[in-house]
Design an enzyme around this catalytic site. Structure first.
Site, PDB file in Angstrom:
ATOM      1  CG  HIS A   1      -5.146  36.795 -81.225  1.00  0.00           C
ATOM      2  ND1 HIS A   1      -6.205  36.241 -80.526  1.00  0.00           N
ATOM      3  CD2 HIS A   1      -4.265  36.284 -80.894  1.00  0.00           C
ATOM      4  CE1 HIS A   1      -5.783  35.823 -79.527  1.00  0.00           C
ATOM      5  NE2 HIS A   1      -4.514  35.632 -79.640  1.00  0.00           N
TER       6      HIS A   1
ATOM      7  CG  HIS B   1      -1.521  38.728 -76.717  1.00  0.00           C
ATOM      8  ND1 HIS B   1      -2.504  39.574 -77.616  1.00  0.00           N
ATOM      9  CD2 HIS B   1      -1.784  37.506 -76.966  1.00  0.00           C
ATOM     10  CE1 HIS B   1      -2.820  38.592 -78.477  1.00  0.00           C
ATOM     11  NE2 HIS B   1      -2.216  37.483 -78.351  1.00  0.00           N
TER      12      HIS B   1
END
Lengths: 223, 330
Positions: free
Chosen positions: B218, B56
């Site tokens: 995700h 991320h």
């Protein structure tokens, strides 16, 4: 069935037995890691196999290097290793399963099959509590809970350890397969809502592998 | 799928070594996976600690520095860090004023941070916690794991970080962090599926002419799939999804966040559309941030996050910050 498994009474579970379990578990997780990751792709984030492999290799190393001298100690050690290495939800959940079970066994150097069954039940209760999940939510509990039920039932009926654990392994496999039509209510798959239906839960699948390895350790012990 | 890596097993460690080489102003413990401000612990200051799966970036390590986080704990790709990391980081940054854990609402993150909080408290560290759950794509009900933490994490870390830098006590820093989360909402779309290093291929199948609405960070698929839309149509869908839930009665912070695989050229065009839609809905944008901040590896797509700010929150947003990924006023 072998002779040992047909005479349930008097069987004992020692440290060597639990070491065999986790060495076998590490092997099967290594072998099946890609399949677990594959199951985790459509409804998760495609890493369950890699995370479990990392954790169980660490656990096997710990168990081989400095094996504790009680069965409970082995369970607690493996649980701690999983919490420290797996990450994700699986680390704390599997860690709690084994640590709770280990603590339930206390300091005894040998335990009876019924004690192991009871300890595993406490571990499974710990998983349900930590994850706030129940059977039917499409989680590892859908494999673990039926396995413990089957183990307890078989021992009550006088089955030997290997036979009872084989029944548990079958129940875990069936439980894992039964997650396919379920809609996930916990974990990452729950974000998908109805789209989680039609896929096997990867946590239930890895749980079934672990119960299978436990049954394998019992069969080995009877040879 | 071609990737600029050596082997999948070492991507996180390799990135941390490179991060350390680029940012000598931070202390990067590659082995234990902890990133901390070099001047930590800062005397009398509440420390902010966050973490989550890798993939991320720049979240969270890129937000370590003055005015934002004191420490970040990166996990494996898309996998929460383990409690040992957070306990080690908390011990490194705690000045005695306490540590605020900023946790994105994912089952794994919550469980690992909860275990870490218990262990840190056992060591005498005062721990506060804020759970970030801003993603309106997930219905917050008993039948899901609850809303995901996505873009609002940046708002929480920036605003709470500024208040901590001013010397506010843990209770107040925790309160503003929770307030920011309560008034923030996000919605994301994906144009391509994400490929993790471990899998080396897209984790789900997203055909060329379609997009996925309501995605997380995700690589998990979203709620709904539709035929590909224009930037303007996507802006309308995303903004309306957020406004349905937020209903701002004052100015907002706007984050137009890239998921990692969408060029800035497209993101700025998308931002123009988001502003157009917000204007049409009567929403005043106080500040805008455009860029790749809360990403999902190579996923193409974007998310829109709004935070309904009051005067204090806006002042704290504007306060100086000096981190690898956010830097102004310093």
């Amino acid at each position: 069935m072998s002779e040992a498994s047909s005479t349930g009474a008097g069987q004992v579970i020692d440290t060597a037995f639990l070491r065999r379990w986790f060495i076998a578990a590490a092997s099967v997780i290594e072998r099946e890691a890609d399949r677990l990751t594959e199951l985790d792709s459509p409804i998760g984030d495609a890493d369950h196999g890699a995370n479990m492999r990392r954790g169980f290799i660490a656990a096997r190393t710990a168990v081989e290097k400095e094996p504790p001298d009680t069965p409970g100690g082995v369970l607690v050690l493996v649980g701690r290793q999983l919490i420290s290495t797996v990450g994700g939800a699986s680390g704390p959940l599997y860690g709690t399963l084994l640590r709770k079970a280990g603590k339930a066994l206390g300091d005894a150097r040998q335990v009876a099959p019924e004690q192991l069954a009871q300890a595993l039940r406490e571990g499974v209760d710990g998983v349900a509590q930590l994850g706030g999940a129940a059977q039917g939510d499409k989680t590892m509990l859908d494999a673990l809970a039926p396995a413990v039920e089957a183990l307890t039932f078989a021992l009550d009926k006088g089955a030997g350890l290997a036979e009872a654990l084989s029944a548990a392994a079958i129940a875990a496999d069936e439980g894992a397969l039964a997650t396919v039509p379920m809609q996930a209510r916990k974990g990452r798959a729950s974000y998908l809502g109805e789209r989680s239906i039609g896929h096997q839960d990867p946590g239930a699948a890895s749980s079934a592998l672990l119960v299978g390895a436990l049954a394998g350790a019992a069969r080995e012990g009877t040879v | 799928m071609k990737m600029l890596i050596n082997v999948p097993e070492t991507v996180v460690a390799d990135a941390l070594r490179g991060f350390a080489a680029a940012h000598p102003e931070l202390t990067v413990d590659v082995e234990n996976r902890v990133i901390v401000r070099r001047d930590a612990p800062v005397a009398g200051k509440v420390a902010l600690l966050s973490g989550g799966g890798s993939g991320h970036e720049p979240l969270h390590g890129g937000f370590v520095g003055r005015g934002m986080l004191d420490a970040a704990c990166p996990g494996e790709v898309f996998t929460s860090p383990v409690p040992d990391q957070m306990v080690r980081a908390a011990a490194a940054v705690d000045s005695g004023a306490g540590v605020l854990f900023i946790v994105k609402n994912y089952t794994g993150d919550v469980l690992n941070f909860d275990m870490a909080a218990e262990l840190a408290e056992d060591e005498g560290i005062m721990v506060g916690k804020v759970l970030v759950n801003d993603d309106v794509a997930v219905t917050d009900s008993l039948f899901t794991a609850g809303r995901r933490g996505t873009g609002a994490t940046l708002f929480v870390e920036k605003i709470a970080g500024a208040l901590a830098e001013e010397g506010a006590p843990l209770e107040r820093v925790q309160a503003v962090a929770r307030r920011v989360n309560e008034v923030s909402r996000s919605f994301g779309v994906a144009l391509t599926a994400v490929s993790t290093p471990a899998k080396g291929a897209p984790t789900f199948d997203l055909p060329a002419g379609e997009l996925e609405l309501g995605i997380g960070i995700h690589g998990e698929p979203g709620r709904e799939r539709r035929a590909m839309m224009t930037s303007g149509e996507i802006a309308e869908f995303a903004v309306d999804a957020v406004l349905d839930d937020l209903r701002p009665d004052g100015p907002v912070l706007l984050l137009v966040n890239g998921m990692g695989g969408t060029p800035l050229l497209e993101l700025y065009g998308f931002n123009a559309e988001v502003h157009r839609v917000l204007g049409a809905r009567g929403v005043t944008v106080a500040r805008t941030l455009v860029g790749n901040y809360v990403t999902s590896l190579d996923m193409a797509g974007a998310s829109v996050s709004l935070c309904r700010v009051d005067e204090e929150m806006l002042r704290l947003w504007d306060a100086p910050v000096s981190t690898p990924a956010l830097c102004w006023g310093a």
